[in-house]
Design an enzyme around this catalytic site. Structure first.
Site, PDB file in Angstrom:
ATOM      1  CG  ASP A  36     -13.245 -16.758 -11.339  1.00  0.00           C
ATOM      2  OD1 ASP A  36     -13.299 -17.081  -9.469  1.00  0.00           O
ATOM      3  OD2 ASP A  36     -14.239 -17.002 -11.627  1.00  0.00           O
ATOM      4  CG  ASP A  80     -16.606 -13.692  -9.921  1.00  0.00           C
ATOM      5  OD1 ASP A  80     -16.143 -14.018  -8.752  1.00  0.00           O
ATOM      6  OD2 ASP A  80     -16.600 -14.283 -11.103  1.00  0.00           O
TER       7      ASP A  80
END
Length: 829
Positions: A329, A584
Site C-alpha cells: 500500500d 488491505d
C-alpha cells in the site's frame, strides 16, 4: 433471509435520492418500527459472517494427517512394537512438539475477523417512527435514515441526503490521507464518491444525514471481514513440505516392500527380514525434520524480533525468504501518512514564502485544525507571532473557503484560504491571469500535490466578525501545495530489494495521479498506472499478463488488491503484501506472506503473518535476509537426507538381497540413525553465506531430486567399494563386516555435512561451532563405540587396524568426490 439489493445498488452514488428510495422501497421520512423489523428479518443483521472457528483437536488432526506426520507416526509406533521403545518414543515426542507449536502459532484469521467486528460503532442514530433515536448498530437496515456527527464511526454504506461541513476520514478504507468532504448531490464522474458514506470510515467534522443502502457483509467493510473468515490456502512452504513428505512416503514404502518381498521369496528368516525392513523405513524417515524446521524457524523468529519484526506464523519466515514480488500500500508504508507543506508560490508562479506565511497565520488563529491547517502550521511554526485574531468566517464546505481577520505588523488584514477556484473567483484579476493560475493548479495535480489558494486585502473598517460580503476585491497571494511525501529510506530500500531479486508494486486506493508521482520518486516505473476501473475491465488472464510489467495501481477497491495478488501468484510468483488499513485486509489474507506495521489498524495487524515494529521497507529487506538464512539451514538437513543417508539405506537394501547375512542388524541401523540425527542438532545454529541469501530461496523438488540422483549414488558407490574390500580383500566375518560398515556409513553421513552445507569451498566457509560440536561428537561416539563393552550389546566387534585404515582412506576419497560433484548437484535450473 433475502439477500440485500446489492445488484441494483452496487454503485449507489450514481443514483438520485428518489431513484434509490424507489429501489429500496422507502422514503426520506425514515422507517417505522414495524418496517425496520420486517427488513431486519429479510436482510439480516448489520454484522459480518461469524468466522469458522477450528478447534484445537481439529487443528491437531489436520496437521497429523500430513504425509510427513503420518510417516513419522507410523515409524514411531512400529519402532515401539518391534522393541525399540526409546527410539519410537523420541520420534512421537518430536512429532507432538512440532504439531503443538504450529497449532499455537496459528489461528490469527479468526482473531482478525473478531477485531474487524469490534472496530465498528456499537450504536447508531436512525430515524424511526418520525424521530431520531439510538439503536444497536447491528439493527440498522437498508432504508434507514442515518445521522452521523464528528467522531462517529459510520455504521453502514449510505447516500448523503444532507450535510453541514461534513468530512470523513477514509484512509483505512481507501488509502486517501486527506479528510474527504461529503455532500448531497449527484456524482460528477464514475470515481466520485463525495455523496457516499462507507461503513468503517470516521466522521471528522460537521454532521450528515444519509440514506442507508448496504449493511453487513454487503458493505465494503463487510467484504473485508468475509475474506478474513475464509480458510487460508496452504503457504508455499507448507505445500513444499507436503510434497516432500509424499516423495519420502512413496520411496520408503517401495523400498521396504521390495526388500521384504525378495528376502521372503528367497527363503530368508521372516522375522529378521521384517525387523530389518522396519529399521530401513525408520532410517529413511527424516524424523528430525519437524524439529529442525521448528527450531530453525523459531530461532529465525527471535532474530527477526531483534530486527523489529514480530512473527505470528512460523512458516511465513520461509515464505518471506522465497518472496519474489512485494506488493505494498502507499499510505503509511511508502509514505509517512503525514501531510506536509511541499511548496509556496506567488501569483507569478515563483517560489515565495508569503503565501505559506499568510496561510499559517490563518491556520494558527482561526483554522479548523484539519490536516492541511496542521501542515501549514508545521511548515511555518512562528508565522502567527505578533498577530491577534479579530474575527473569522469558519470554513464553509459549500463555498469551499474560510477567512480570518487578524491584526499584526501589517495592520488589520483579511486572509482568505480555500479551494483555488473558489478563492480566485473573489480576487481582482483578469481572465488570462486566472487561467494561468488554474493551469498551475492542474500542473500541481499532475505531480500528485493538493493545492489551496491564499488571498488577502487590507481591512479599513472597524474590527468585527467577518461576513461573506467582506470577501471581495481580494489580492491573490499565491498557492500552497501539499504532499504525502515518500519516506527518506523508501527508494534505497526498494533498490536493496531489487538487488535481492524482489520486485515491488504499489497497490493503492489513492488517486492514480498521486500513485504515479510516488512511483517515480521511489524508483519504480511511472509510465503507466492501472486504475481500479482498468482492473475491473480486465479478465483474470489479461490481468495476469498486465501485472508483469506494471509497477503501480491506483484507486483500487479491497477485492481488486487481492485479485492482483492472485494474478501474480498465477504467474508463479511468491507474493508478499505490506499494508496497514482495513482495505488491505483481503490482500493480506490471500498473499503468501502478509506484512503489517505497528501503527496499522487492528484488522490489518491481525490479518498479517508478520508485524513490522518500524514502518520501513528497510525492515522488510532485513526480514527477507533472515528468511533466506532460515530456509538455507532447513535445506541443509534435507540435502543430508537426500545424499549419504539415502545412499546408505539404498546400499543396505541392495546388500541385504545379495549377501547371505544381514549387512547390518536392525538395532545397528536404529543406532546409526540416532547418532546421525544427533549430529544434525547444530544445523539451526549454523552460519549462512551471503551468496546463499542473495536471491529468493524456493524449495524446488526437481533440484532436490537431482541432488539426490547425484549425491545418493555417489554414497552407494563407496558403500559398494567398502563391501567388496571387506568381503574379498579382508575376508571379514559377518560381525566384522557390520562393524566396519557401521563405522564407514557414520563417517560418510556425518562428515559430508561440512561439504554440502555451503555452495562454496568448505575451508573458506566454516561452520558454526554448534554444528561442528554436534557432528564431531556424534562421529567420535560412532568411532569409539565398537571398541567398548557397550559395543558388544549391539553386536559389534573391534575391527583390525588395517580395516580401519582402509575405511579412513575410502572416506577421504568419498569426501573429495563429493566436493567435486557438488557444483553439478546444486546448480540452478
Amino acid at each position: 433471509m433475502t439477500k440485500p439489493p446489492t445488484s441494483q445498488t452496487s454503485q449507489f452514488w450514481h443514483l438520485s435520492t428518489d431513484a434509490l428510495c424507489t429501489r429500496l422501497g422507502c422514503s426520506l421520512q425514515g422507517l417505522s418500527t414495524h418496517q425496520a423489523a420486517e427488513r431486519l428479518d429479510r436482510f439480516g443483521p448489520n454484522s459480518d459472517a461469524p468466522p469458522r472457528i477450528e478447534g484445537a483437536a481439529r487443528a491437531i488432526l489436520r496437521r497429523l494427517l500430513e504425509p510427513l506426520s503420518l510417516i513419522l507416526l507410523v515409524a514411531g509406533i512400529v519402532s515401539m512394537l518391534t522393541g525399540d521403545d526409546i527410539g519410537g518414543l523420541i520420534i512421537v515426542l518430536i512429532l507432538a512438539l512440532s504439531i503443538g507449536l504450529d497449532t499455537v502459532q496459528e489461528g490469527h484469521a479468526v482473531r482478525a475477523a473478531e477485531v474487524l467486528r469490534r472496530s465498528v460503532a456499537l450504536k447508531a442514530e436512525v430515524r424511526r417512527d418520525g424521530a431520531f433515536r439510538e439503536i444497536e448498530v447491528d439493527r440498522v437496515v437498508p432504508g434507514d435514515l442515518l445521522r452521523v456527527r464528528a467522531g462517529d464511526i459510520i455504521p453502514a454504506d449510505a447516500l448523503v441526503v444532507e450535510s453541514t461541513a461534513f468530512t470523513a476520514g477514509e484512509a483505512a478504507l481507501t488509502g486517501e490521507p486527506y479528510p474527504v468532504p461529503k455532500r448531497a448531490g449527484a456524482a460528477s464522474d464514475p470515481d466520485d464518491t463525495a455523496n457516499a458514506l462507507f461503513r468503517g470510515a470516521v466522521a471528522q467534522t460537521g454532521e450528515a444525514i444519509a440514506l442507508v443502502v448496504r449493511t453487513g457483509r454487503d458493505t465494503v467493510f463487510g467484504a473485508a471481514a468475509s475474506a478474513l473468515a475464509e480458510t487460508q490456502a496452504p503457504s508455499p512452504f507448507e505445500r513444499d513440505l507436503r510434497e516432500f513428505g509424499l516423495v519420502i512416503a512413496r520411496a520408503t514404502l517401495a523400498l521396504v516392500l521390495v526388500v521384504l518381498t525378495v528376502r521372503v521369496v528367497f527363503g530368508r528368516e521372516v522375522l529378521d527380514s521384517l525387523l530389518f525392513a522396519v529399521a530401513l523405513a525408520v532410517g529413511l524417515t527424516p524424523e528430525l525434520l519437524p524439529m529442525i524446521t521448528t527450531v530453525t524457524l523459531s530461532r529465525g523468529a527471535l532474530r527477526m524480533a531483534g530486527r523489529k519484526v514480530i512473527v505470528k506464523r512460523l512458516a511465513a519466515i520461509h515464505d518471506l525468504g522465497a518472496m519474489t514480488v512485494l506488493c505494498t500500500d502507499k499510505t503509511g508504508t511508502l509514505t509517512s501518512a503525514e501531510i506536509t507543506l511541499a511548496r509556496s508560490i506567488d501569483a507569478e508562479g515563483k517560489e515565495r514564502a508569503r503565501a505559506a506565511q499568510l496561510g499559517a497565520i490563518a491556520a494558527s488563529l482561526g483554522g479548523d485544525r484539519g490536516a492541511l491547517d496542521a501542515a501549514l502550521v508545521a511548515g511555518r511554526p512562528d508565522a502567527a507571532q505578533g498577530w491577534t485574531l479579530a474575527g473569522r468566517q469558519a470554513f464553509d464546505f459549500s463555498r469551499r473557503l474560510g477567512s480570518v481577520l487578524a491584526t499584526g505588523p501589517e495592520g488589520a488584514l483579511l486572509i482568505v484560504k480555500g479551494a483555488p477556484e473558489a478563492v480566485l473567483s473573489l480576487c481582482t484579476m483578469d481572465e488570462s491571469a486566472r487561467d494561468a493560475a488554474l493551469a498551475r493548479v492542474h500542473d500541481f495535480a499532475g505531480e500528485g500535490l493538493r493545492t489551496i489558494a491564499i488571498a488577502s486585502r487590507i481591512w479599513n473598517g472597524a474590527l468585527r466578525e467577518v461576513e461573506t460580503e467582506d470577501e471581495i476585491d481580494l489580492v491573490f497571494e499565491g498557492f500552497c501545495a501539499f504532499a504525502d511525501p515518500p519516506k527518506p529510506t523508501a527508494a534505497s530500500a526498494i533498490a536493496r530489494l531489487a538487488a535481492r531479486g524482489i520486485s515491488l508494486k504499489i497497490l493503492s486506493g489513492d488517486d492514480p495521479v498521486v500513485v504515479k508521482r510516488l512511483a517515480g520518486l521511489v524508483g519504480l516505473n511511472p509510465e503507466r498506472v492501472l486504475s481500479g476501473a482498468d482492473v475491473a475491465a480486465l479478465s483474470d488472464e489479461a490481468l495476469a499478463v498486465q501485472v508483469r510489467s506494471i509497477d503501480a495501481f491506483g484507486r483500487l477497491a479491497p477485492d481488486q488488491k487481492s485479485r492482483i495478488v492472485k494474478a501474480l501468484q498465477a504467474g508463479g510468483e511468491v507474493v508478499g503484501f505490506l499494508g496497514d488499513g482495513i482495505n488491505d485486509a483481503p490482500a493480506l489474507k490471500v498473499a503468501d506472506v502478509g506484512l503489517s506495521v505497528d501503527g496499522a489498524t487492528g484488522v490489518a495487524q491481525a490479518a498479517a503473518d508478520m508485524i513490522l515494529l518500524a514502518s520501513d521497507l528497510e525492515v522488510v529487506a532485513d526480514g527477507v535476509e533472515e528468511g533466506r538464512r532460515t530456509f538455507a539451514n532447513i535445506l541443509k538437513y534435507v540435502r543430508m537426507g537426500a545424499s549419504s543417508n539415502f545412499g546408505n539405506m539404498l546400499s543396505m537394501a541392495a546388500a541385504s538381497l545379495a549377501l547371505p547375512f544381514l549387512p547390518m542388524l536392525a538395532t545397528q541401523i536404529l543406532l546409526n540413525n540416532l547418532l546421525y540425527d544427533l549430529s544434525e542438532l547444530g544445523i539451526p545454529f549454523d552460519r549462512v553465506s551471503a551468496r546463499a541469501t542473495a536471491q529468493p530461496q524456493v524449495w524446488s523438488m526437481s533440484r532436490l531430486v537431482r541432488f539426490a540422483a547425484i549425491m545418493g549414488p555417489l554414497s552407494s558407490v563407496f558403500d559398494a567399494l567398502t563391501f567388496l574390500a571387506l568381503l574379498y580383500l579382508f575376508k571379514a566375518s559377518p560381525e566384522e563386516f557390520r562393524t566396519a560398515w557401521f563405522v564407514e556409513s557414520m563417517a560418510t553421513q556425518i562428515l559430508v555435512i561440512f561439504i554440502i552445507r555451503t555452495n562454496g569451498r568448505p575451508w573458506r566457509d566454516r561452520p558454526d561451532p554448534a554444528l561442528a560440536m554436534s557432528s564431531l561428537t556424534a562421529l567420535l561416539v560412532a568411532m569409539v563405540l565398537p571398541f567398548t563393552p557397550i559395543g558388544a550389546w549391539f553386536g559389534f566387534v573391534a575391527p583390525p587396524p588395517v580395516v580401519m585404515a582402509a575405511i579412513a582412506l575410502l572416506v577421504v576419497v568419498y569426501l573429495a568426490c563429493a566436493e567435486l560433484l557438488k557444483p553439478f548437484a546444486i546448480r540452478k535450473d
